[in-house]
Write a protein that holds these residues in place. Structure first.
Motif, PDB file in Angstrom:
ATOM      1  N   LYS A 230       0.713 -95.700 -24.174  1.00  0.00           N
ATOM      2  CA  LYS A 230       0.767 -96.588 -23.019  1.00  0.00           C
ATOM      3  C   LYS A 230       1.294 -95.881 -21.768  1.00  0.00           C
ATOM      4  N   HIS A 231       1.335 -94.575 -21.804  1.00  0.00           N
ATOM      5  CA  HIS A 231       1.780 -93.790 -20.655  1.00  0.00           C
ATOM      6  C   HIS A 231       0.558 -93.164 -19.991  1.00  0.00           C
ATOM      7  N   TYR A 253       2.662 -90.741 -12.475  1.00  0.00           N
ATOM      8  CA  TYR A 253       3.017 -91.079 -13.857  1.00  0.00           C
ATOM      9  C   TYR A 253       3.319 -92.570 -13.906  1.00  0.00           C
ATOM     10  N   VAL A 254       2.591 -93.302 -14.754  1.00  0.00           N
ATOM     11  CA  VAL A 254       2.768 -94.736 -14.914  1.00  0.00           C
ATOM     12  C   VAL A 254       3.297 -94.994 -16.321  1.00  0.00           C
ATOM     13  N   ARG A 262       4.900-102.263 -15.208  1.00  0.00           N
ATOM     14  CA  ARG A 262       4.891-100.815 -15.397  1.00  0.00           C
ATOM     15  C   ARG A 262       5.546-100.117 -14.214  1.00  0.00           C
ATOM     16  N   GLY A 263       6.294 -99.069 -14.521  1.00  0.00           N
ATOM     17  CA  GLY A 263       6.888 -98.256 -13.471  1.00  0.00           C
ATOM     18  C   GLY A 263       5.905 -97.207 -12.986  1.00  0.00           C
ATOM     19  N   HIS A 264       6.167 -96.672 -11.791  1.00  0.00           N
ATOM     20  CA  HIS A 264       5.263 -95.705 -11.181  1.00  0.00           C
ATOM     21  C   HIS A 264       6.082 -94.643 -10.458  1.00  0.00           C
ATOM     22  N   ALA A 265       5.894 -93.394 -10.848  1.00  0.00           N
ATOM     23  CA  ALA A 265       6.518 -92.261 -10.166  1.00  0.00           C
ATOM     24  C   ALA A 265       5.412 -91.418  -9.542  1.00  0.00           C
ATOM     25  N   GLY A 288       8.556 -96.621  -8.046  1.00  0.00           N
ATOM     26  CA  GLY A 288       8.334 -98.055  -7.869  1.00  0.00           C
ATOM     27  C   GLY A 288       7.661 -98.657  -9.075  1.00  0.00           C
ATOM     28  N   VAL A 289       6.744 -99.602  -8.825  1.00  0.00           N
ATOM     29  CA  VAL A 289       6.054-100.295  -9.911  1.00  0.00           C
ATOM     30  C   VAL A 289       4.547-100.227  -9.666  1.00  0.00           C
ATOM     31  N   SER A 290       3.776-100.286 -10.745  1.00  0.00           N
ATOM     32  CA  SER A 290       2.322-100.210 -10.685  1.00  0.00           C
ATOM     33  C   SER A 290       1.727-101.523 -11.179  1.00  0.00           C
ATOM     34  N   PHE A 291       0.671-101.973 -10.499  1.00  0.00           N
ATOM     35  CA  PHE A 291       0.022-103.219 -10.871  1.00  0.00           C
ATOM     36  C   PHE A 291      -1.385-103.000 -11.426  1.00  0.00           C
ATOM     37  N   ALA A 292      -2.054-101.931 -11.001  1.00  0.00           N
ATOM     38  CA  ALA A 292      -3.398-101.631 -11.500  1.00  0.00           C
ATOM     39  C   ALA A 292      -3.686-100.164 -11.222  1.00  0.00           C
ATOM     40  N   ASN A 293      -4.426 -99.532 -12.127  1.00  0.00           N
ATOM     41  CA  ASN A 293      -4.839 -98.142 -11.937  1.00  0.00           C
ATOM     42  C   ASN A 293      -6.350 -98.055 -11.926  1.00  0.00           C
ATOM     43  N   TRP A 294      -6.880 -96.837 -11.983  1.00  0.00           N
ATOM     44  CA  TRP A 294      -8.323 -96.624 -11.888  1.00  0.00           C
ATOM     45  C   TRP A 294      -9.039 -97.412 -12.982  1.00  0.00           C
TER      46      TRP A 294
END
Length: 294
Positions: A230-231, A253-254, A262-265, A288-294
């Motif tokens: 899940k990373h 990095y999510v 999910r966190g986001h660096a 910060g935080v991530s809400f959606a990726n590719w």
């Protein structure tokens, strides 16, 4: 600044406890290219559905090694002596959506999409500037996408697309920045890796607000992404075919926090993180935080 440190400590604590708190069965892993662009019949969803496009995230803190205190003086009417006092630390967020306008064009194979991405740099910790937005970049696109299935090495080329792209910061002269591009997109998959190669042609502009932008930002982009459990990791590299000392690289990095949270660096180095900074080289670090990726 005390509030900022509290935010950073909070994000560190929740990310460090991610493995013990996360419900792995509820998390969504990185989409493959067919799911992203609805290439295969099983992935078709129809038209006029608003879905995520590029990554959507919010960085509560973004630190820069070099403040662009005065937008770079351009020639002629675009020259400016304006001085601004910016903090090295600000927030950054990106939203991005797309929708399919037409399905099955050109012998039933092509899909026409409209996409929109907006990136914001917000001096929320800068009380002297009334917590103003330092830079907003707007990027609408029209995308004609075709599914392909070509074996290459041990993977497959899955998509070929043509994109009409406009990007601007919506400001007036002398700090206005914009350009128009025709972009080719080639999508490739290998195991749990996705690779997108996007060379582009910058369309001529009689009023060039950012001369030499392709020398600084480049004329092609390479995006690589993968996940381990899940990373998720993805890298975006912009470079020029004519000069090799400029360009930029962005590392992301999510990581899971709890449920769907999910966190986001993010680490960026090079030129052109924003249009106003297209000829400014800097290193930035965001969390910060991530809400959606590719």
């Amino acid at each position: 600044m005390i509030k900022l440190y509290k935010v950073l400590v909070f994000l560190f604590l929740i990310s460090s406890s991610a493995f013990s708190q996360v419900d792995y069965n509820k998390l969504i892993i990185r989409k493959n290219i067919s799911q992203q662009w609805e290439l295969d019949s099983i992935d078709k969803k129809g038209t006029f559905r608003l879905v995520s496009y590029r990554p959507i995230y919010f960085a509560a803190a973004r630190w820069s090694s070099k403040r662009n205190e005065a937008p770079f003086d351009e020639s002629g009417e675009f020259a400016t002596d304006e001085k601004n006092i910016f903090n090295n630390i600000e927030t950054k967020f990106q939203i991005s959506f797309k929708t399919k306008l037409f399905q099955g064009l050109f012998f039933g194979t092509g899909d026409l999409w409209a996409g929109y991405t907006q990136k914001a740099h917000w001096q929320v910790y800068n009380k002297k500037l009334s917590r103003a937005f330092r830079e907003l970049n707007y990027e609408p696109e029209i995308i004609l996408n075709f599914p392909v299935n070509i074996d290459l090495f041990q993977g497959k080329i899955r998509t070929f697309g043509i994109i009409l792209n406009h990007q601007s910061n919506g400001k007036d002269i002398p700090t206005s920045r914009s350009w128009n591009r025709i972009i080719l997109n080639i999508g490739y998959e290998f195991n749990n890796w996705t690779v997108n190669f996007r060379p582009w042609y910058r369309m001529p502009d009689t009023e060039d607000e950012n001369p030499g932008i392709t020398r600084y930002v480049g004329d092609a982009e390479l995006e690589l992404g993968t996940h381990f459990g899940k990373h998720e990791f993805y890298t975006i590299i912009n470079h020029s075919f004519s000069t090799f000392e400029k360009g930029n690289i962005q590392l992301n990095y999510v990581f899971p926090i709890h449920g769907h949270l999910r966190g986001h660096a993010q680490v960026f180095h090079g030129y052109g993180e924003t249009l106003i900074d297209y000829n400014v080289s800097q290193t930035t670090i965001g969390i910060g935080v991530s809400f959606a990726n590719w």
